[in-house]
Design an enzyme around this catalytic site. Structure first.
Site, PDB file in Angstrom:
ATOM      1  N   HIS A 122      40.975  31.751  46.567  1.00 47.87           N
ATOM      2  CA  HIS A 122      42.141  32.623  46.660  1.00 47.87           C
ATOM      3  C   HIS A 122      42.988  32.621  45.388  1.00 47.87           C
ATOM      4  O   HIS A 122      43.583  33.635  45.032  1.00 47.87           O
ATOM      5  CB  HIS A 122      42.975  32.169  47.858  1.00 47.87           C
ATOM      6  CG  HIS A 122      44.111  33.056  48.204  1.00 47.87           C
ATOM      7  ND1 HIS A 122      43.950  34.346  48.642  1.00 47.87           N
ATOM      8  CD2 HIS A 122      45.455  32.847  48.174  1.00 47.87           C
ATOM      9  CE1 HIS A 122      45.128  34.888  48.893  1.00 47.87           C
ATOM     10  NE2 HIS A 122      46.056  34.000  48.608  1.00 47.87           N
ATOM     11  N   ASP A 131      46.528  38.268  46.639  1.00 45.87           N
ATOM     12  CA  ASP A 131      47.461  37.952  47.710  1.00 45.87           C
ATOM     13  C   ASP A 131      48.561  39.020  47.742  1.00 45.87           C
ATOM     14  O   ASP A 131      48.261  40.210  47.683  1.00 45.87           O
ATOM     15  CB  ASP A 131      48.018  36.530  47.528  1.00 45.87           C
ATOM     16  CG  ASP A 131      48.736  36.004  48.756  1.00 45.87           C
ATOM     17  OD1 ASP A 131      48.073  35.492  49.672  1.00 45.87           O
ATOM     18  OD2 ASP A 131      49.980  36.111  48.815  1.00 45.87           O
ATOM     19  N   TYR A 143      57.162  38.176  54.007  1.00 44.57           N
ATOM     20  CA  TYR A 143      56.304  38.488  55.151  1.00 44.57           C
ATOM     21  C   TYR A 143      57.075  39.305  56.186  1.00 44.57           C
ATOM     22  O   TYR A 143      56.565  40.282  56.733  1.00 44.57           O
ATOM     23  CB  TYR A 143      55.786  37.194  55.794  1.00 44.57           C
ATOM     24  CG  TYR A 143      54.727  36.490  54.975  1.00 44.57           C
ATOM     25  CD1 TYR A 143      53.396  36.494  55.387  1.00 44.57           C
ATOM     26  CD2 TYR A 143      55.036  35.825  53.801  1.00 44.57           C
ATOM     27  CE1 TYR A 143      52.411  35.847  54.651  1.00 44.57           C
ATOM     28  CE2 TYR A 143      54.069  35.184  53.052  1.00 44.57           C
ATOM     29  CZ  TYR A 143      52.764  35.200  53.481  1.00 44.57           C
ATOM     30  OH  TYR A 143      51.795  34.574  52.743  1.00 44.57           O
TER      31      TYR A 143
END
Length: 383
Positions: free
Chosen positions: A361, A179, A306
């Site tokens: 993930h 990630d 982000y």
């Protein structure tokens, strides 16, 4: 070790835990979804059940004790406190390794693998596979500080990790991530390659714009279909966090139910769980991870990564491929699954590549034994 590094211990007040229980008990719930699945988001009944357990059955002190049993430290770098686990191996030839989590994860993801990585003999392994493990909390996450100014994107964090490892006295080491951890690790390799023996990624990412889309294999076609479905149905969180993280933060800071729902929905979507996250992770494990967002009110500060990083590209700004020796482990329920030929457009020296038959993930959290095996297999090639 530098005198700038100081020991850290988690000491959560009773008042903070009482406040959490009161907020959970007084949650103002929305109407239930009008479908019988998760297509509108995490179902009301599931969140209510999880939050009832959080208020009445969950024991944070257990998780706090487990974390405090490991060596933890804090150090300030460029005005931001960085929290990290630092577990040294008893083996004198151990390779230092910095492991980086992403969103919505935390250092909790790695608690099951730190023992086998640092002391393989005690876990039925070979002393030659030992690591000194450094496991930091990203800035704005967990027990790290929250950046007070803009500019803390993945390239800045990669530089911070380089300073951290130098401050700990490590002149040659490996790095691992998935990630955002994959992005930070890739940026570390791109911009600070000299100390790196190699990097291992469980979600390598490259620019899709320049990929050869002719003669697609069955696996590549499946990956593109999965990515298209993710972009259509699963990426709303990313759009919100990369554009308006502050607006999102008010709800996440005020409501533990909102913070829990925001995170746990992704554990259902991104784990290899056949629709039931509690089939691979326990309720306690899910809530341990949520607590690292709730306790320090990290809803906005974690989302802000982000906003900081999307325009720079997932691997940080720079041209050309990463040249550091690279290992990649591709788990079948990963969000982005590259083929090797696609990965080679961004990583010029792939020494290890393996596509596994289970896992998602949160690889270290879901499949700790496979994760440890993968790291050992790659780093044997570059020690």
């Amino acid at each position: 070790m530098s005198s700038q590094v100081r020991p850290f211990r988690i000491e959560t007040s009773d008042d903070a835990l009482a406040d959490l229980r009161l907020r959970l008990q007084r949650t103002r719930w929305p109407d239930p979804e009008t479908v019988d699945d998760w297509s509108q988001g995490i179902p009301l009944a599931y969140v209510q059940g999880l939050c009832r357990y959080w208020a009445d059955g969950y024991d944070w002190r257990r998780a706090e004790h487990r974390l405090n049993a490991m060596p933890q430290c804090i150090t300030e770098i460029d005005g931001c406190d960085i929290h990290f686990l630092h577990v040294r191996s008893p083996e004198p030839g151990a390779l230092p390794l910095i492991i980086t989590h992403g969103w919505p994860g935390s250092v909790i993801e790695f608690l099951k693998v730190i023992g086998p990585l640092t002391d393989p003999v005690a876990h039925g392994g070979d002393a030659a596979d030992a690591f000194h493990v450094v496991c930091p909390s990203l800035p704005g996450y967990g027990f790290s500080g929250k950046p007070a100014v803009a500019g803390w994107g993945i390239r800045t964090i990669a530089g911070t990790w380089a300073q951290l490892m130098a401050r700990l006295g490590y002149t040659r080491y490996g790095a691992q991530g998935g990630d955002w951890g994959s992005a930070v690790t890739s940026a570390l390799a791109r911009h600070h390659p000299d100390p790196l023996a190699g990097i291992h990624l469980n979600m390598p990412v490259v620019s899709f714009g320049g990929l050869d889309m002719s003669d697609l294999t069955d696996g590549e076609q499946a990956s593109l279909a999965s990515l298209a479905d993710y972009q259509k149905r699963e990426s709303g969180y990313s759009t919100q966090q990369s554009t308006r993280p502050q607006t999102l933060g008010y709800g996440l800071a005020d409501s533990p139910a909102a913070q829990c729902a925001w995170i746990v929905e992704k554990f259902r979507a991104w784990t290899d769980c056949n629709g039931d996250p509690e089939s691979v992770l326990t309720r306690d494990e899910l809530l341990d991870n949520v607590m690292l967002y709730w306790l320090n009110g990290a809803g906005a500060s974690s989302a802000r990564l982000y906003w900081e990083s999307f325009d720079a590209g997932f691997g940080g700004s720079g041209s050309g491929p990463v040249d550091v020796p690279t290992g990649c482990s591709i788990f079948p329920k990963e969000i982005i699954r590259l083929s090797r030929r696609w990965a080679e457009t961004g990583f010029s020296d792939i020494r290890y590549w393996n596509e596994l038959d289970r896992g998602g993930h949160f690889a270290a959290f879901e499949q700790p034994e496979l994760f440890v095996r993968e790291l050992r297999s790659f780093f044997r090639l570059v020690r």
